[in-house]
Design an enzyme around this catalytic site. Sequence first.
Site, short mmCIF file in Angstrom:
data_model
loop_
_atom_site.label_atom_id
_atom_site.label_comp_id
_atom_site.label_asym_id
_atom_site.label_seq_id
_atom_site.Cartn_x
_atom_site.Cartn_y
_atom_site.Cartn_z
N TYR A 292 41.01 0.97 -41.50
CA TYR A 292 41.56 1.14 -40.15
C TYR A 292 42.20 2.51 -40.09
O TYR A 292 43.02 2.84 -40.95
CB TYR A 292 42.59 0.04 -39.88
CG TYR A 292 43.32 0.16 -38.55
CD1 TYR A 292 42.68 -0.19 -37.36
CD2 TYR A 292 44.63 0.62 -38.49
CE1 TYR A 292 43.35 -0.09 -36.14
CE2 TYR A 292 45.30 0.71 -37.28
CZ TYR A 292 44.66 0.36 -36.11
OH TYR A 292 45.31 0.45 -34.91
N LYS B 61 53.74 7.08 -41.74
CA LYS B 61 54.62 6.08 -42.33
C LYS B 61 55.74 6.72 -43.18
O LYS B 61 56.73 7.17 -42.63
CB LYS B 61 53.81 5.05 -43.11
CG LYS B 61 52.81 4.32 -42.17
CD LYS B 61 52.23 3.10 -42.80
CE LYS B 61 51.10 2.51 -41.97
NZ LYS B 61 51.49 1.70 -40.84
N ASP C 79 42.53 9.26 -45.55
CA ASP C 79 43.57 8.72 -44.67
C ASP C 79 44.64 8.11 -45.57
O ASP C 79 44.53 6.98 -46.04
CB ASP C 79 42.96 7.65 -43.74
CG ASP C 79 44.03 6.98 -42.86
OD1 ASP C 79 45.23 7.20 -43.12
OD2 ASP C 79 43.64 6.23 -41.96
N1 HOZ Z 1 49.04 0.54 -38.90
C1 HOZ Z 1 49.69 -0.67 -39.33
C2 HOZ Z 1 49.12 -1.13 -40.59
N2 HOZ Z 1 47.92 -1.81 -40.49
C3 HOZ Z 1 49.61 -1.74 -38.34
C4 HOZ Z 1 50.74 -1.71 -37.48
C5 HOZ Z 1 50.35 -2.33 -36.23
O1 HOZ Z 1 49.15 -2.44 -35.95
O2 HOZ Z 1 51.27 -2.71 -35.55
#
Ligand code: HOZ
Length: 441
Positions: free
Chosen positions: A154, A277, A249
């Site tokens: 993702y 993050k 990423d």
């Molecule tokens: N990017 C975050 C980790 N998968 C997910 C946070 C979210 O979708 O709220």
Amino acid sequence: MAAKRRIPARPKLAASKAAFSAAKRVIPGGVNSPVRAFGSVGGTPRFIDRAKGCRIWDIDGNEYIDYVGSWGPMILGHADPGILRAIRAAMAHGTSFGAPTELETRLAAAICRTLPSVQKVRMVSSGTEATMSAIRLARGVTGRARVLKFDGCYHGHSDGLLVGAGSGVATLGIPGSPGVPPAMTELTVQAPYNDLAAVADAFTRWPDEIACVIVEPVAGNMGCVGPQPGFLSGLRELCDQHAALLIFDEVMTGFRVARGGAQLLYNVRPDLTCLGKVVGGGMPAAAYGGRNDLMRRVAPVGDVYQAGTLSGNPLAMAAGLATLERLEEPGVYEQLGARSAALANGLRVLAREVGVELTTTSIGGMFGFYFHPGPVTNFEEAKKNNEARFRRFFSCMLEGGIYLAPSPYEAAFVSLRHRPGDVDRTLEVARGALRRVARVR
Ligand code: HOZ
């Protein structure tokens, strides 16, 4: 004497229930990011009142040991005094100027010092922005249009990357999203994670068309799946052979699996890196960077346009900088790795004791678990997770005061404030939870 209760009585939830109802009246689904809604696990999302160290408290006063960590940033633990001090000091000067500050240069320099593949870096506000900007740059530099991504990875919610995506998309069980016209994803090529042959085939099928391969070097959006030996270096070779760029990423893995991220852990140098993050220390900040010859194509020096009103926000820069400074202390990554491994191993042992098939993984400060015998090396295998068992485990853990991500398609995170006693307590609750899971088929 009554046996010691392993899972406490059901927590009070009246305040969270009322807050969720109120939120649903004015916010789609009551949440500002889908996976927070507990849609796939059922029950009421906890509305959070405050957090400190490795613990969070909901507005009903229930306390939890937190393994979500705001989905990764809170590596020092919540409300760290040094981070709060840094934010307060920056805030005293104003909250946003839309003009350069020295804090931006200091954070950029800290990133460049730590990641040998990064000579210049551009700050943005979210991981989604970082990946879409890096891809634009890759297309601009190579003059090619196609992007190769891996199923179950993702990279944020930009149109072209919402195919075969993990995280919330996988949690909702949808292949993509209405609102993304097919034309927007036609240039996205998909391959199974850890499958170099599929990548080689793609390069053969579309010679001179693939601008870049983007990969989570440790996939944290289908649980936690590590690269098989040779996978990342194989990607490097294929990209070199076909003059495509390799984008790591590292929004999740940067400064988390090792100080220099997965690229240091696995000793593979990408062309471009996306960060987020941890680099924002719990504030909205992210970044993309790479070699000088690539980054000099970014506007205003170059012709690849990308911009942002709040990019390099001073509060976020201060929080990120203070976080990265603390992560320079010796022993930090050994501690994170030891805690994750203790949790992953402990869960596996407990599951075996009660006859529950469980595969666990841990890499640096992140870990994952799947209710099936494994192996888990790609999205297809991750999806074999027994969802009914996950749901039961999740709700027993939550009732027992352990806050896990409400989805099997997310990694779990430890912080420097998770102590051995917190691990012991977590495993104690897990023992009771797994006994209940054993009754679910
Ligand atoms: N990017 C975050 C980790 N998968 C997910 C946070 C979210 O979708 O709220």
